[in-house]
Structure formats: structure tokens, C-alpha cells
Design an enzyme around this catalytic site. Structure first.
Site, short mmCIF file in Angstrom:
data_model
loop_
_atom_site.label_atom_id
_atom_site.label_comp_id
_atom_site.label_asym_id
_atom_site.label_seq_id
_atom_site.Cartn_x
_atom_site.Cartn_y
_atom_site.Cartn_z
N HIS A 1 2.09 0.99 -12.87
CA HIS A 1 2.85 -0.22 -13.22
C HIS A 1 4.35 0.08 -13.16
O HIS A 1 4.78 1.12 -13.67
CB HIS A 1 2.45 -0.71 -14.61
CG HIS A 1 3.11 -1.99 -14.99
ND1 HIS A 1 2.72 -3.20 -14.45
CD2 HIS A 1 4.16 -2.25 -15.79
CE1 HIS A 1 3.50 -4.15 -14.93
NE2 HIS A 1 4.38 -3.60 -15.74
N GLY B 1 0.78 -1.24 0.00
CA GLY B 1 0.00 0.00 0.00
C GLY B 1 0.81 1.28 0.00
O GLY B 1 0.28 2.34 0.35
N SER B 2 2.07 1.23 -0.46
CA SER B 2 2.85 2.48 -0.43
C SER B 2 2.30 3.50 -1.44
O SER B 2 2.32 4.70 -1.18
CB SER B 2 4.34 2.20 -0.65
OG SER B 2 4.58 1.85 -1.99
N ASN B 3 1.80 3.03 -2.57
CA ASN B 3 1.21 3.98 -3.53
C ASN B 3 -0.07 4.58 -2.97
O ASN B 3 -0.35 5.77 -3.17
CB ASN B 3 0.95 3.30 -4.87
CG ASN B 3 2.19 3.29 -5.73
OD1 ASN B 3 2.60 4.33 -6.24
ND2 ASN B 3 2.81 2.13 -5.87
C1 GAR Z 1 4.01 -1.27 -7.09
O1 GAR Z 1 5.35 -1.32 -7.49
C2 GAR Z 1 3.08 -1.28 -8.31
O2 GAR Z 1 3.60 -0.56 -9.37
C3 GAR Z 1 3.01 -2.74 -8.60
O3 GAR Z 1 2.92 -3.36 -7.35
C4 GAR Z 1 3.60 -2.56 -6.39
C5 GAR Z 1 2.64 -2.29 -5.24
O4 GAR Z 1 3.32 -1.63 -4.22
N1 GAR Z 1 1.90 -3.06 -9.45
C6 GAR Z 1 1.95 -3.96 -10.41
O5 GAR Z 1 2.91 -4.66 -10.64
C7 GAR Z 1 0.66 -4.09 -11.21
N2 GAR Z 1 0.90 -4.82 -12.42
P1 GAR Z 1 2.50 -0.85 -3.10
O6 GAR Z 1 1.47 -1.84 -2.56
O7 GAR Z 1 3.54 -0.49 -2.07
O8 GAR Z 1 1.86 0.34 -3.74
#
Ligand code: GAR
Length: 208
Positions: A111, A14-16
Site C-alpha cells: 500500500h 504491474g510494476s510491483n
Molecule cells: C501501487 O502504488 C500500489 O501500492 C497501489 O497501487 C499501485 C499499483 O502499481 N496499491 C493500492 O493502492 C492498494 N490499496 P503497480 O501496478 O505498478 O504495482
């Protein structure tokens, strides 16, 4: 002006989501995150959402006979709350065409690669294995394909010879946290226009 309403779908860390939340709280995006949906009970991102006091729903795939009914239950929850934009933030499921149809042009994804290169899982590993010198991050609208929708913003990062999946992922993640809020901001400013495969970014003050 009425604030926009965002729903975030996530499966993990969930950092995004937190980067988007921070940008809304700091007033950088004229919208608020009012709903977080997860398909993973213990997703860290969902724990953050509850901490922030955001309504957080958990949908268990096993509770539904098929993927479409699962997606429709999520779509109903989103519709009920008058959501303007759905942000996928590490949501590790492919949305059914039925879901996309209900919210076309109102679903964004981030992505960790320069699409159309390296779609799908393990994008950073794909980039390392291929030997590219640059990779990056892409924010795009979601269509029926896998990571194939109209591109909104991209950011390039170098790939070094001694990079591991982790070091490259970290470098890309920094850019993800920068361009995702920027893309959402453009959406709520009415500055994104989808024309076929392309997204036109209109100038500030030119959003009619
Ligand atoms: C992120 O790097 C996002 O770009 C990737 O998963 C990670 C989630 O991190 N998404 C994909 O690969 C989708 N195809 P987060 O949970 O810390 O945001």
C-alpha cells in the site's frame, strides 16, 4: 530445497509484480511466481506475465452472480496450483471474508502510505491533502478490513511542498519495489510470525 510458489493478483500496470519477478529470477527470493491473476483484461501487468511465460488467468467479474462466487473461482484456481503465498500487487478489489478465510496468513498486500494512515484509494492524494511531511509504503498481511492487516515492513519518504500526486507516487513506488521483495523473502525464509495484530520478524537462522 523446494522453491516456494507465488500467485500474484493485479489489476493494472504491474510494476510491483515486475519487481517481485526480478527478485525471484535473481535468486533473492527462494520462490517463483507461477501464476498471475487479473480482473482487468488489458492490464499491463498481465501482458508482462505472459511475456515472461507465467500462467496468466483473467477472471471477469460479470461472469459471476456475486462477489463471493467470483472470489471462490479465483481461490479454486489458486488452490489447484499449490500456492504458498498470494501477493496483491495493485489488485483493486476488496477480497471477500470467504477468500481471506481460505488463505489466512498467506496473503500480502503493498500500500502506498504509512498505514494505518490513508487506507483505500488515492493514498498519495490523501497524504498531500492532509499536509503530512512524511509518507511511505507498507507491506502487510491481508485481513477482512481495508488495508488493515498486520504490518510486515514499512518505508518512509519525505513529502515536499511542491509535490504533485505523481512526484510523490514515484518516490513511494521506488520504496514499494524495494520492500515488497524483502517482505516476500522473509516469508519464504520462515521468519514472519503473526501474533495478533503484530508481525514478529525472527532473526536469520531462527525460523523454527
Ligand atoms: C501501487 O502504488 C500500489 O501500492 C497501489 O497501487 C499501485 C499499483 O502499481 N496499491 C493500492 O493502492 C492498494 N490499496 P503497480 O501496478 O505498478 O504495482
Amino acid at each position: 530445497m523446494k522453491k516456494g510458489r507465488i500467485a500474484v493478483l493485479l489489476s493494472g500496470r504491474g510494476s510491483n509484480f515486475r519487481a517481485l519477478y526480478k527478485a525471484t529470477k535473481e535468486g533473492k527470493i527462494p520462490a517463483e511466481i507461477v501464476l498471475v491473476i487479473t480482473d482487468k483484461k488489458n492490464a499491463l501487468g498481465a501482458a508482462s506475465a505472459r511475456e515472461y511465460g507465467i500462467e496468466t488467468l483473467y477472471f471477469r467479474r460479470k461472469d459471476y452472480p456475486d462477489r463471493v462466487l467470483f472470489d471462490m473461482a479465483i481461490a479454486d484456481a489458486i488452490e489447484k496450483r499449490n500456492i504458498d503465498l498470494i501477493c496483491l500487487a495493485g489488485y483493486m478489489r476488496i477480497l471477500s471474508p470467504e477468500f481471506i478465510k481460505r488463505f489466512r496468513g498467506r496473503i500480502m498486500n503493498i500500500h502506498p502510505a504509512l498505514l494505518p494512515c490513508f487506507p483505500g484509494l488515492h493514498a498519495q492524494k490523501q497524504a498531500l491533502d492532509y499536509g503530512v511531511r512524511f509518507s511511505g509504503a507498507t507491506v502487510h498481511f491481508v485481513d477482512e478490513g481495508v488495508d488493515s492487516g498486520p504490518i510486515i515492513l514499512q518505508s518512509v519518504v519525505p513529502v515536499y511542498q511542491d509535490d504533485t500526486e505523481e512526484t510523490l507516487a514515484e518516490r513511494i513506488l521506488k520504496e514499494e519495489h524495494r520492500i515488497y521483495p524483502e517482505a516476500v523473502k522473509l516469508f519464504f525464509e520462515g521468519r514472519l510470525e503473526i501474533k495478533g495484530k503484530k508481525v514478529i520478524i525472527k532473526n536469520e537462522g531462527d525460523s523454527s
